[in-house]
Design a protein around this motif. Structure first.
Motif: not given
Length: 229
Positions: A114-119, A198-200
């Protein structure tokens, strides 16, 4: 026969013997002539082959040296190819092992992928809407991803959107997904939406009103109108 007389019979015999020897010699010479001619031809051919060039090297020697050089280069290339094949085989083994370990980790814990959210989250305002649509048009891959708090909700597969900015609409509440239907099944929990280009991570929003959407096991829900940036 008296002294000083000539022995005609003896001379005749000697003459006949010499004639026989001469005839035999002529036969041998005649048989050898083709061999002599062949030897002369070979000598002329060898002389032509051994004519020296401007650099003082014989053409035959140059050709032989070139062939030897090509054979050495081929042997070296074969050695390099063999070594490269060994490296690729080793890398393939390592990749296969890594994939197996990743699959095992995901099987133990689905959140491992799973991807995580940045601050610092890229929240879109009205002033950013045109720029966001331009980014969507320029991107090769556009994904809408459901999140539960700060972690991707892996129970809902990311939605790969095609069509660029035409797949979205701008309304008073923001940039919305322009699909009529996106049905998913539970169990799942959604607190917000992320847009990956594009993955970002390019855009983020909480669900309207900040509420949580819970989809129970066996239930289906149409998420098309729920995605708003």
């Amino acid at each position: 026969m008296g002294a000083g007389s000539i022995d005609v019979a003896q001379l005749t015999a000697e003459r006949d013997a010499l004639a026989a020897d001469l005839a035999q010699a002529n036969t041998v010479i005649a048989a050898a002539e083709p061999a002599h001619a062949k030897i002369d031809q070979l000598g002329e051919a060898l002389a032509a082959m051994r004519v020296q060039g401007e650099d003082g090297e014989h053409p035959v020697d140059v050709a032989i040296a070139a062939l030897k050089g090509q054979a050495e280069q081929l042997a070296a290339a074969q050695g390099e190819a063999k070594a490269l094949k060994g490296q690729l085989t080793a890398q393939k083994g390592q990749t296969t092992k890594a994939r197996a370990e990743l699959a095992e980790a995901i099987a133990r814990d689905p959140q491992a992928k799973a991807r995580k959210l940045p601050a610092d989250l890229p929240v879109i305002s009205r002033d950013d809407q045109a720029a966001l649509l331009a980014l969507i048009d320029a991107a090769e891959t556009v994904e809408v991803v459901a999140f539960a708090d700060d972690t991707e909700e892996v129970a809902i597969l990311p939605l790969r959107v095609s069509g660029g900015a035409a797949a979205f609409r701008v309304v008073s509440s923001g940039v919305v997904l322009g699909l009529a239907s996106w049905e998913v099944s539970g169990p799942a929990r959604i607190t917000g939406w992320a847009l990956f280009l594009d993955g970002d991570l390019s855009a983020w929003c909480e669900r309207q009103g900040g509420g949580q959407l819970t989809i129970g096991a066996g239930q289906t829900f149409n998420l098309a109108s729920d995605v708003i940036f």
